[in-house]
Design an enzyme around this catalytic site. Structure first.
Site, PDB file in Angstrom:
ATOM      1  N   GLN A   1       0.822  -1.211   0.000  1.00 43.08           N
ATOM      2  CA  GLN A   1       0.000   0.000   0.000  1.00 43.08           C
ATOM      3  C   GLN A   1       0.854   1.258   0.000  1.00 43.08           C
ATOM      4  O   GLN A   1       0.345   2.350   0.170  1.00 43.08           O
ATOM      5  CB  GLN A   1      -0.936   0.009   1.221  1.00 43.08           C
ATOM      6  CG  GLN A   1      -2.111  -0.925   1.059  1.00 43.08           C
ATOM      7  CD  GLN A   1      -3.179  -0.726   2.111  1.00 43.08           C
ATOM      8  OE1 GLN A   1      -3.262   0.313   2.747  1.00 43.08           O
ATOM      9  NE2 GLN A   1      -4.011  -1.732   2.290  1.00 43.08           N
TER      10      GLN A   1
ATOM     11  N   ARG B   1       2.068   2.451   4.662  1.00 43.76           N
ATOM     12  CA  ARG B   1       1.621   3.278   3.541  1.00 43.76           C
ATOM     13  C   ARG B   1       2.688   4.201   2.972  1.00 43.76           C
ATOM     14  O   ARG B   1       2.426   4.924   2.023  1.00 43.76           O
ATOM     15  CB  ARG B   1       0.369   4.068   3.939  1.00 43.76           C
ATOM     16  CG  ARG B   1      -0.774   3.141   4.281  1.00 43.76           C
ATOM     17  CD  ARG B   1      -2.135   3.756   4.168  1.00 43.76           C
ATOM     18  NE  ARG B   1      -3.133   2.704   4.233  1.00 43.76           N
ATOM     19  CZ  ARG B   1      -3.612   2.180   5.366  1.00 43.76           C
ATOM     20  NH1 ARG B   1      -3.209   2.634   6.527  1.00 43.76           N
ATOM     21  NH2 ARG B   1      -4.482   1.210   5.337  1.00 43.76           N
TER      22      ARG B   1
ATOM     23  N   GLY C   1      -8.025   1.952  15.994  1.00 47.27           N
ATOM     24  CA  GLY C   1      -9.180   2.307  16.814  1.00 47.27           C
ATOM     25  C   GLY C   1     -10.145   1.154  17.017  1.00 47.27           C
ATOM     26  O   GLY C   1     -10.846   1.103  18.028  1.00 47.27           O
TER      27      GLY C   1
ATOM     28  N   TRP D   1      -5.057   6.996  11.088  1.00 46.26           N
ATOM     29  CA  TRP D   1      -4.229   6.053  10.334  1.00 46.26           C
ATOM     30  C   TRP D   1      -3.972   6.415   8.879  1.00 46.26           C
ATOM     31  O   TRP D   1      -3.396   5.622   8.142  1.00 46.26           O
ATOM     32  CB  TRP D   1      -4.777   4.637  10.454  1.00 46.26           C
ATOM     33  CG  TRP D   1      -6.199   4.417  10.052  1.00 46.26           C
ATOM     34  CD1 TRP D   1      -7.276   4.398  10.892  1.00 46.26           C
ATOM     35  CD2 TRP D   1      -6.708   4.139   8.742  1.00 46.26           C
ATOM     36  NE1 TRP D   1      -8.427   4.133  10.176  1.00 46.26           N
ATOM     37  CE2 TRP D   1      -8.109   3.966   8.857  1.00 46.26           C
ATOM     38  CE3 TRP D   1      -6.130   4.017   7.477  1.00 46.26           C
ATOM     39  CZ2 TRP D   1      -8.929   3.680   7.757  1.00 46.26           C
ATOM     40  CZ3 TRP D   1      -6.948   3.736   6.384  1.00 46.26           C
ATOM     41  CH2 TRP D   1      -8.332   3.569   6.531  1.00 46.26           C
TER      42      TRP D   1
ATOM     43  N   ASN E   1     -12.958   5.706  13.340  1.00 46.57           N
ATOM     44  CA  ASN E   1     -14.255   5.373  13.914  1.00 46.57           C
ATOM     45  C   ASN E   1     -14.225   5.260  15.442  1.00 46.57           C
ATOM     46  O   ASN E   1     -13.174   5.064  16.028  1.00 46.57           O
ATOM     47  CB  ASN E   1     -14.734   4.037  13.326  1.00 46.57           C
ATOM     48  CG  ASN E   1     -13.756   2.925  13.639  1.00 46.57           C
ATOM     49  OD1 ASN E   1     -12.751   2.786  12.968  1.00 46.57           O
ATOM     50  ND2 ASN E   1     -14.015   2.154  14.683  1.00 46.57           N
TER      51      ASN E   1
ATOM     52  N   ASP F   1     -18.568   1.716  11.307  1.00 47.75           N
ATOM     53  CA  ASP F   1     -17.118   1.667  11.079  1.00 47.75           C
ATOM     54  C   ASP F   1     -16.720   2.484   9.850  1.00 47.75           C
ATOM     55  O   ASP F   1     -15.917   2.048   9.036  1.00 47.75           O
ATOM     56  CB  ASP F   1     -16.653   0.206  10.942  1.00 47.75           C
ATOM     57  CG  ASP F   1     -15.132   0.072  10.872  1.00 47.75           C
ATOM     58  OD1 ASP F   1     -14.422   1.071  11.143  1.00 47.75           O
ATOM     59  OD2 ASP F   1     -14.644  -1.021  10.529  1.00 47.75           O
TER      60      ASP F   1
ATOM     61  N   ASP G   1     -14.732   5.126   9.289  1.00 47.18           N
ATOM     62  CA  ASP G   1     -13.640   6.075   9.580  1.00 47.18           C
ATOM     63  C   ASP G   1     -13.726   7.262   8.625  1.00 47.18           C
ATOM     64  O   ASP G   1     -13.982   7.077   7.440  1.00 47.18           O
ATOM     65  CB  ASP G   1     -12.276   5.451   9.293  1.00 47.18           C
ATOM     66  CG  ASP G   1     -12.006   4.176  10.036  1.00 47.18           C
ATOM     67  OD1 ASP G   1     -11.198   4.198  10.950  1.00 47.18           O
ATOM     68  OD2 ASP G   1     -12.618   3.145   9.670  1.00 47.18           O
TER      69      ASP G   1
ATOM     70  N   ARG H   1     -16.111   7.947   3.501  1.00 51.04           N
ATOM     71  CA  ARG H   1     -16.439   6.516   3.478  1.00 51.04           C
ATOM     72  C   ARG H   1     -17.950   6.276   3.615  1.00 51.04           C
ATOM     73  O   ARG H   1     -18.478   5.263   3.188  1.00 51.04           O
ATOM     74  CB  ARG H   1     -15.668   5.863   4.633  1.00 51.04           C
ATOM     75  CG  ARG H   1     -15.735   4.367   4.692  1.00 51.04           C
ATOM     76  CD  ARG H   1     -14.574   3.865   5.538  1.00 51.04           C
ATOM     77  NE  ARG H   1     -14.791   2.500   5.990  1.00 51.04           N
ATOM     78  CZ  ARG H   1     -13.918   1.802   6.720  1.00 51.04           C
ATOM     79  NH1 ARG H   1     -12.770   2.362   7.079  1.00 51.04           N
ATOM     80  NH2 ARG H   1     -14.170   0.565   7.096  1.00 51.04           N
TER      81      ARG H   1
ATOM     82  N   ASN I   1     -12.072   4.676   0.628  1.00 50.64           N
ATOM     83  CA  ASN I   1     -11.287   4.328   1.810  1.00 50.64           C
ATOM     84  C   ASN I   1      -9.910   4.984   1.724  1.00 50.64           C
ATOM     85  O   ASN I   1      -9.813   6.134   1.325  1.00 50.64           O
ATOM     86  CB  ASN I   1     -11.226   2.798   1.946  1.00 50.64           C
ATOM     87  CG  ASN I   1     -11.049   2.347   3.381  1.00 50.64           C
ATOM     88  OD1 ASN I   1     -10.161   2.790   4.075  1.00 50.64           O
ATOM     89  ND2 ASN I   1     -11.908   1.449   3.829  1.00 50.64           N
TER      90      ASN I   1
END
Lengths: 259, 531
Positions: free
Chosen positions: B77, B121, B182, B231, B249, B292, B294, B319, B379
């Site tokens: 990623q 990342r 989280g 993140w 989240n 969820d 985020d 999201r 995302n």
């Protein structure tokens, strides 16, 4: 030089392991394993080097024992008919080959050793330890977890048979006539990547290069047995044999090195 | 090639802090298009490259220049960072410096102990250093020339379950760094570290503690195990000196009963003073979320006309399926509209930007059909904005999930605290698209359906060559006409793409590069086509 080694560091390479068992293991190993793994576990085209520097798949006694006793199914590694006791001795031998300096650091005045590293030896001009120092030589912050005491000592006193990858000194003349000096990080028929003496990386296509001159000698001086007193050399090795990064949990023997 | 000894190099040893082209704050601000200096290429996170050697007229001649295989990698990623042709890439515990013109290795770094937690990342660069977060929750600084470890700063205790997948962001002489996860009931924060020494300079807690404003939005003690992590890399406005970061989240993810209230600052966009970490404003996208979703998606900063007035905007495709336009000076909500056709959890947004909820669409023990799915309308993968078209492009997914809930108890040590989860709705299977939205109205101008692809993960880049590059789960890297969405070129990388592409230029040649599965692939025009 051999003599100095023996006088200063008797049997240190195998310090952790009972020398008698190691010797017996070695003999057994030499009888049945060398054709694939090479003498002292160094090479072999038919099996992996068991004690050269790299990440090992199996390092616990248990895993090594099982691999040798039962073989590794689906590969060229046969099981051994030797009695379990003998297999244990071979395991001890292999582990002794893999032992690094930090497993049994030698005695010596490490403060004096560090002073030589920073001062008289000018080691820090070329080597980084814990984020401080030069960049032309390898980072030595973890050398004690990567090398045996014997190898460290020889590194200071015996010229290398060949220059390790990533540290070949070169002079490069570009088509433009400009000249670069430094060490090769990587090279191939079509390109080369070098770090010059000013600490700048150059990414060169062979088309841009008129001439490459390879030095036959490493930049690493190996005359420290002459330039330092035996006491100083011992202190320096004592200092180096403690340069290992702290890790939580068991240390991976000879953890793979960056370059 | 001749060999000889004593090249007399010794007389000219480099000083310890020598003269490699160091990356300065000025460089980071200017973001010369020949480099890709930050996670998003530019502080404004537009991901718009000004390079135009590759354009709509010649992109058909784009070809693979090289492939670097990252040992033991899988679904990389990382977003490559490129400085003067040197490319820095990462996977968990590992950083590699490559020749950006050939893919040849210059150095690699292995972090130990190598806890296996992914993804990673990417890295940040500043001065002569490369910065990376690790699975055992350290921020690590390396020498950019050799990969030597310079220092490690402990972000959190890995034993508690924290880790650091996020690419750091260098701002002035600070490294801004977020934390995960989280979903394990671990509270998040955003940190700033000294780029030189690794000393922590500030920490902003994303879950307010007792006595701090916002703590009242958590019933009882629920704030203690509340999530709200950081993140994904945010963006920065140098003039305002404000860092924008999306917050993750609340926990437990699917059971809101045990944490009644709006649950600040989860699923907010927060604006923090870059020098002090003080909160300037926040905007909460999904108050009291139970799906969820985020809100970490990339905050893209654009200065544009909004209803006849020039404004500093912050836009985000969230999201939760809505596209939002905020005023980034004040945090004022200006516009919001779905970029998803199938969205069932809200009927719209109030004029303050709060969702008008459909009461029944919350997780239950029997399962509730929820659109978008928890995976989200989009995302971590980056969107892009092109000033040439005034379009915002997002790689996204249509599709619903069935969301379940249970009662969960928090267990320390990094155990999931989610109160169950979701499955794909078999009646609304997932499908990915690239959609182009009008910047200020969010109206969909075109869409490119990625036939057969159902898992998102490949981000976008737009270029001054009139192109948008996209990837998909079947491994295709595709160039689209930025105005029409028409595909103009594609290449099968052979592995699912789950990272965002970059562009850079070395010795007059423009490259595009993307992580594809276990490889980094770079593309350029053939010698002749480049002329």
């Amino acid at each position: 030089m051999r003599l100095a080694w023996l006088v200063l560091f008797p049997l240190l390479a195998f310090a952790q392991h009972d020398p008698a068992v190691v010797a017996q293991g070695r003999e057994l190993y030499n009888r049945s394993c060398t054709q694939c793994h090479g003498a002292d576990g160094t090479v072999g085209d038919r099996g992996p080097a068991l004690a050269a520097r790299r990440r090992y798949i199996r390092s616990s006694e248990e895993d090594l024992f099982n691999a040798i006793k039962n073989g590794i199914p689906g590969t060229g590694m046969p099981g051994s008919a030797l009695p379990p006791d003998d297999v244990r001795k071979i395991v001890t031998y292999i582990r002794s080959l893999r032992a690094t300096a930090i497993d049994a650091p030698i005695e010596g005045n490490t403060a004096k050793g560090e002073a030589i590293f920073n001062g008289k030896g000018r080691c820090r001009d070329c080597h980084m330890v814990n984020g401080q120092g030069g960049i032309i030589g390898p980072d030595l912050s973890n050398i004690a977890a990567e090398r045996s005491i014997k190898a460290i000592h020889e590194g200071l006193t015996v010229p290398r048979p060949h220059i390790p990858t990533g540290f070949q000194p070169v002079r490069v003349v570009l088509q433009s006539g400009a000249e670069l000096r430094g060490i090769l990080k990587n090279e191939h028929n079509f390109s080369l990547q070098m770090l010059d003496m000013n600490g700048k990386l150059h990414l060169l296509s062979r088309d841009e290069v008129k001439e490459v001159e390879y030095d036959t000698q490493s930049l690493m001086p190996t005359n420290w047995a002459q330039r330092l007193t035996p006491e100083e050399l011992k202190d320096l090795v004592a200092f180096l044999s403690r340069q290992a990064r702290p890790v939580d949990g068991p240390r991976q023997p000879n953890a793979r090195r960056r370059r | 090639m001749n060999r000889r000894s004593a090249l007399k190099l010794l007389s000219s040893l480099p000083a310890a802090a020598a003269a490699q082209a160091e990356v300065t704050y000025d460089d980071l601000r200017k973001a010369d298009p020949k480099d890709w200096l930050t996670y998003q290429g530019n502080y404004n996170a537009q991901r718009h490259s000004l390079l135009k050697q590759v354009h709509t007229g010649n992109v058909a001649d784009l070809t693979a220049a090289w492939i670097y295989h990252v040992p033991n990698a899988n679904r990389l990623q990382c977003v490559p960072i490129v400085v003067d042709g040197v490319m820095y890439i990462s996977q968990p515990n590992e950083v590699y410096a490559l020749d950006g013109t050939t893919g040849r290795l210059i150095w690699s770094y292995n972090h130990e102990p190598a806890l296996q937690r992914g993804p990673n990342r990417g890295v940040a660069v500043y001065g002569n250093k490369v910065y990376v977060g690790t699975p055992d929750a350290y921020l690590v600084a390396l020498d950019a020339r050799t990969g030597s470890l310079l220092w490690k700063a402990k972000l959190a205790d890995a034993k508690d379950g924290y880790w650091a997948p996020v690419a750091p962001l260098a701002i002035k002489d600070k490294i801004i760094m977020g934390i995960a996860p989280g979903d394990h009931g671990l509270n998040g924060w955003l940190d700033a570290y000294s780029a030189e020494t690794g000393e922590r300079l500030w920490r902003w807690h994303s879950i307010p503690r007792p006595g701090e404003p916002g703590n009242e939005t958590w019933a009882g003690d629920s704030w203690k195990t509340a999530g709200g992590d950081t993140w994904l890399t945010g963006s920065y406005d140098p003039e305002l000196n404000v860092v924008y970061w999306g917050i993750g989240n609340p926990a437990p993810d699917f059971d809101g009963d045990v944490r009644k209230g709006d649950n600040l600052y989860t699923e907010c966009m927060v604006a923090l003073d870059a020098d002090t970490g003080k909160l300037k404003w926040y905007f909460q996208y999904t108050p009291h979320d139970v799906h969820d979703w985020d809100a970490v998606e990339v905050p893209v900063l654009v200065d544009a006309d909004f209803k006849g007035r020039k404004r500093k905007l912050l836009v985000q495709a969230n999201r939760n399926g809505f596209y939002y336009v905020l005023d980034r000076v004040t945090g004022e909500f200006l516009h919001g509209s779905p970029f998803l056709k199938r969205l069932n959890w809200a009927t719209g947004l109030t004029k303050e930007g709060r969702p008008i909820r459909v009461k029944e669409v919350i997780p239950t023990t029997q399962g509730t059909r929820t659109c978008p799915a928890t995976a989200g309308a989009t995302n971590w993968h980056s969107p892009t904005y092109s000033p040439d078209t005034n379009l915002f492009y997002v790689a996204m997914m249509e599709g619903c999930g069935i969301n379940y809930k249970s009662r969960d108890t928090f267990r320390p040590g990094g155990m999931p605290y989610m109160a169950t989860g979701y499955v794909e709705d078999p009646e609304a299977p997932w499908q990915t698209y690239v959609r182009a939205l009008d910047l200020t109205t969010g109206a969909i101008q075109w869409e490119y359906k990625q036939v057969g692809s159902k898992r998102y993960g490949a981000g976008l880049i737009s270029t001054a060559g009139g192109l948008v590059f996209a990837g998909d789960d079947q491994g295709f890297f595709t160039a689209l006409d930025a105005r029409t969405g028409k595909p103009l070129w594609h290449f099968n990388t052979g592995q699912q793409i789950t990272a965002s592409p970059v562009s850079y230029s070395v010795k007059g040649k423009q490259y595009l590069s993307v992580a594809a599965g276990s490889n980094i692939v770079a593309f350029a025009l053939h010698g002749r086509a480049a002329k």
